[in-house]
Design an enzyme around this catalytic site. Structure first.
Site, PDB file in Angstrom:
ATOM      1  N   CYS A   1      46.321  30.724  48.241  1.00 35.43           N
ATOM      2  CA  CYS A   1      45.998  31.267  49.563  1.00 35.43           C
ATOM      3  C   CYS A   1      44.568  30.850  49.896  1.00 35.43           C
ATOM      4  O   CYS A   1      43.851  30.299  49.042  1.00 35.43           O
ATOM      5  CB  CYS A   1      46.079  32.791  49.510  1.00 35.43           C
ATOM      6  SG  CYS A   1      44.938  33.464  48.293  1.00 35.43           S
TER       7      CYS A   1
ATOM      8  N   HIS B   1      43.412  35.644  39.282  1.00 32.97           N
ATOM      9  CA  HIS B   1      44.255  36.024  38.145  1.00 32.97           C
ATOM     10  C   HIS B   1      45.235  34.903  37.790  1.00 32.97           C
ATOM     11  O   HIS B   1      46.419  34.981  38.098  1.00 32.97           O
ATOM     12  CB  HIS B   1      45.012  37.317  38.464  1.00 32.97           C
ATOM     13  CG  HIS B   1      44.150  38.543  38.396  1.00 32.97           C
ATOM     14  ND1 HIS B   1      44.407  39.682  39.103  1.00 32.97           N
ATOM     15  CD2 HIS B   1      43.019  38.792  37.680  1.00 32.97           C
ATOM     16  CE1 HIS B   1      43.473  40.583  38.840  1.00 32.97           C
ATOM     17  NE2 HIS B   1      42.619  40.063  37.974  1.00 32.97           N
TER      18      HIS B   1
ATOM     19  N   HIS C   1      43.633  48.043  38.716  1.00 33.50           N
ATOM     20  CA  HIS C   1      43.454  46.700  39.286  1.00 33.50           C
ATOM     21  C   HIS C   1      42.013  46.573  39.792  1.00 33.50           C
ATOM     22  O   HIS C   1      41.469  47.501  40.372  1.00 33.50           O
ATOM     23  CB  HIS C   1      44.449  46.472  40.431  1.00 33.50           C
ATOM     24  CG  HIS C   1      44.511  45.033  40.871  1.00 33.50           C
ATOM     25  ND1 HIS C   1      43.562  44.499  41.716  1.00 33.50           N
ATOM     26  CD2 HIS C   1      45.364  44.035  40.579  1.00 33.50           C
ATOM     27  CE1 HIS C   1      43.852  43.214  41.923  1.00 33.50           C
ATOM     28  NE2 HIS C   1      44.944  42.908  41.246  1.00 33.50           N
TER      29      HIS C   1
ATOM     30  N   GLU D   1      40.684  45.007  42.239  1.00 32.89           N
ATOM     31  CA  GLU D   1      40.470  45.205  43.680  1.00 32.89           C
ATOM     32  C   GLU D   1      40.406  46.704  44.007  1.00 32.89           C
ATOM     33  O   GLU D   1      39.571  47.150  44.803  1.00 32.89           O
ATOM     34  CB  GLU D   1      41.609  44.542  44.472  1.00 32.89           C
ATOM     35  CG  GLU D   1      41.391  44.675  45.967  1.00 32.89           C
ATOM     36  CD  GLU D   1      42.565  44.171  46.788  1.00 32.89           C
ATOM     37  OE1 GLU D   1      43.173  43.153  46.411  1.00 32.89           O
ATOM     38  OE2 GLU D   1      42.884  44.815  47.801  1.00 32.89           O
TER      39      GLU D   1
ATOM     40  N   THR E   1      45.505  44.655  48.882  1.00 36.25           N
ATOM     41  CA  THR E   1      45.981  43.533  49.715  1.00 36.25           C
ATOM     42  C   THR E   1      47.255  42.873  49.188  1.00 36.25           C
ATOM     43  O   THR E   1      47.890  42.111  49.910  1.00 36.25           O
ATOM     44  CB  THR E   1      44.892  42.438  49.786  1.00 36.25           C
ATOM     45  OG1 THR E   1      44.552  42.063  48.445  1.00 36.25           O
ATOM     46  CG2 THR E   1      43.669  42.909  50.523  1.00 36.25           C
TER      47      THR E   1
ATOM     48  N   CYS F   1      47.629  41.349  52.790  1.00 36.10           N
ATOM     49  CA  CYS F   1      47.118  40.156  53.457  1.00 36.10           C
ATOM     50  C   CYS F   1      48.247  39.223  53.884  1.00 36.10           C
ATOM     51  O   CYS F   1      49.376  39.328  53.405  1.00 36.10           O
ATOM     52  CB  CYS F   1      46.139  39.425  52.537  1.00 36.10           C
ATOM     53  SG  CYS F   1      46.953  38.515  51.238  1.00 36.10           S
TER      54      CYS F   1
ATOM     55  N   SER G   1      48.847  40.506  40.645  1.00 34.92           N
ATOM     56  CA  SER G   1      49.637  41.508  41.368  1.00 34.92           C
ATOM     57  C   SER G   1      50.589  40.852  42.358  1.00 34.92           C
ATOM     58  O   SER G   1      51.777  41.163  42.412  1.00 34.92           O
ATOM     59  CB  SER G   1      48.683  42.461  42.096  1.00 34.92           C
ATOM     60  OG  SER G   1      49.390  43.345  42.915  1.00 34.92           O
ATOM     61  N   ASN G   2      50.088  39.905  43.151  1.00 38.03           N
ATOM     62  CA  ASN G   2      50.968  39.331  44.182  1.00 38.03           C
ATOM     63  C   ASN G   2      52.112  38.536  43.556  1.00 38.03           C
ATOM     64  O   ASN G   2      53.215  38.499  44.094  1.00 38.03           O
ATOM     65  CB  ASN G   2      50.152  38.530  45.210  1.00 38.03           C
ATOM     66  CG  ASN G   2      49.843  37.137  44.728  1.00 38.03           C
ATOM     67  OD1 ASN G   2      50.630  36.233  44.921  1.00 38.03           O
ATOM     68  ND2 ASN G   2      48.702  36.962  44.056  1.00 38.03           N
TER      69      ASN G   2
ATOM     70  N   SER H   1      47.574  32.698  43.284  1.00 35.69           N
ATOM     71  CA  SER H   1      46.533  32.156  42.400  1.00 35.69           C
ATOM     72  C   SER H   1      47.058  31.049  41.484  1.00 35.69           C
ATOM     73  O   SER H   1      46.340  30.619  40.575  1.00 35.69           O
ATOM     74  CB  SER H   1      45.923  33.298  41.567  1.00 35.69           C
ATOM     75  OG  SER H   1      46.937  34.153  41.081  1.00 35.69           O
TER      76      SER H   1
HETATM   77  S1  SF4 Z   1      43.510  39.100  49.737  1.00 36.54           S
HETATM   78 FE1  SF4 Z   1      43.930  38.061  47.779  1.00 36.54          FE
HETATM   79  S2  SF4 Z   1      45.961  37.130  48.035  1.00 36.54           S
HETATM   80 FE2  SF4 Z   1      45.203  37.684  50.083  1.00 36.54          FE
HETATM   81  S3  SF4 Z   1      44.188  35.860  50.926  1.00 36.54           S
HETATM   82 FE3  SF4 Z   1      42.628  37.070  49.883  1.00 36.54          FE
HETATM   83  S4  SF4 Z   1      42.558  36.298  47.767  1.00 36.54           S
HETATM   84 FE4  SF4 Z   1      44.471  35.603  48.685  1.00 36.54          FE
END
Ligand code: SF4
Length: 319
Positions: A15, A44, A127, A129, A167, A197, A226-227, A269
């Site tokens: 991303c 990650h 986490h 974040e 996110t 996001c 996580s994503n 990632s």
């Molecule tokens: S919040 Fe995390 S997954 Fe979303 S654009 Fe930013 S770095 Fe990428």
């Protein structure tokens, strides 16, 4: 039956926030005298970390492992104000690779706290974040990870509650939790736009479409991403068998029994060369048909952090 077809999700992989964080480390290696420290994993992904370690980058868990005056990069997941204060006290040269979309959530936490609201953060305990976001308003924020926790959470004034989210959550999971909170707190304030996001949402939408067409879905990504974990869950909810793998070497031949079409995606990632290795793996097994299914077009990019932009400008003018 052998795998005949490989379906590739688009969008997949890096991303804009991860591209930027990786560029930050590359530029810091070029522009600043080493060693370069990074607090936590910059993103990650095991392969990304191994790559930078081989270039001499030192990853640390906390700033007490960084000598005073050194250069330290904050990861894409963001940090709490306490970490920023610690860095200033140690006179560290900070380059902040926090994704701007994580910063947006931090600013919401600050604003809601100023409005004297209780803040419910939907996210995963532990986490990075979540730790960073909670640190913006520790006296106001409570973490909720499930619908059951949303049913149980207590606030001093049910008319003054706001919700924010990590996110990288599953879109449907988060919505179910928000629905519980809205029922319990009818005046619940939500951020003007989604905190999950664009990259997380788009990759989930894409993998959902692919999972309807494939018997097996492989998600490239590390276990602490996580994503990436959410992508595996979304694929499974859509009816496919799904596995999270770091790279092609983890593909278990037993998974391929009875599979004619395999879908492949990658967490935000995970580098694209890992996807290419998986394609090569299936081509070697006889798959001749590789199709990319573009579900959503992405055009998001983020500029470099100001401290790096300044260093680049200074290098160009020879100062
Ligand atoms: S919040 Fe995390 S997954 Fe979303 S654009 Fe930013 S770095 Fe990428």
């Amino acid at each position: 039956m052998t795998v005949k077809k490989v379906l590739l999700a688009k969008p997949r992989g890096f991303c804009a926030g991860v591209e930027r964080a990786i560029e930050v480390v590359n530029l810091a290696l070029e522009l600043f005298e080493g060693p370069i420290y990074v607090r936590k994993e910059i993103v990650h992904n095991k392969h990304v970390i191994d790559h930078f370690e081989a270039k001499g980058v030192i990853f640390v868990e906390e700033l007490d492992q960084v000598p005073g005056g050194a250069t330290v990069i904050f990861s894409a997941h963001g940090v709490s104000p306490a970490v920023r204060r610690e860095a200033a006290a140690k006179n560290l040269k900070v380059v902040d690779a926090t994704c701007p979309l994580v910063t947006k959530v931090h600013l919401e936490a600050v604003r809601f706290a100023r409005e004297a609201r209780s803040i419910i953060l939907i996210g995963h305990q532990g986490h990075e974040e979540v730790e960073g976001t909670m640190g913006e308003a520790p006296d106001h924020v409570q973490l909720v990870g499930t619908e059951q926790e949303a049913e149980a959470v207590q606030v001093p004034d049910p008319d003054r509650v706001a919700v924010i989210t990590q996110t990288t959550l599953g879109v449907d999971d988060a919505q179910r939790i928000i629905d519980v909170l809205k029922r319990r707190f009818p005046k619940l304030v939500t951020p003007p736009s989604h905190d999950i996001c664009y990259a997380t949402q788009n990759r989930q939408t894409a993998v959902q479409r692919l999972a309807e067409r494939a018997q097996l879905v492989l998600v490239l990504g590390s276990d602490n991403s996580s994503n990436s974990r959410r992508l595996r869950e979304v694929a499974e909810d859509a009816g496919a068998r799904a596995y999270l793998i770091d790279d092609a070497s983890q593909i278990d031949p037993a998974w391929l029994d009875g599979v004619e079409c395999v879908a492949v995606t990658a967490g935000a990632s995970a580098p694209e060369y890992l996807v290419e290795e998986v394609i090569d793996h299936f081509r070697a097994l006889g798959a001749s048909d590789v199709e990319e299914l573009e579900v959503i077009r992405e055009r998001v990019t983020f500029v470099a952090p100001p401290e790096l932009a300044r260093a680049m400008a200074e290098r160009e003018t020879g100062r």
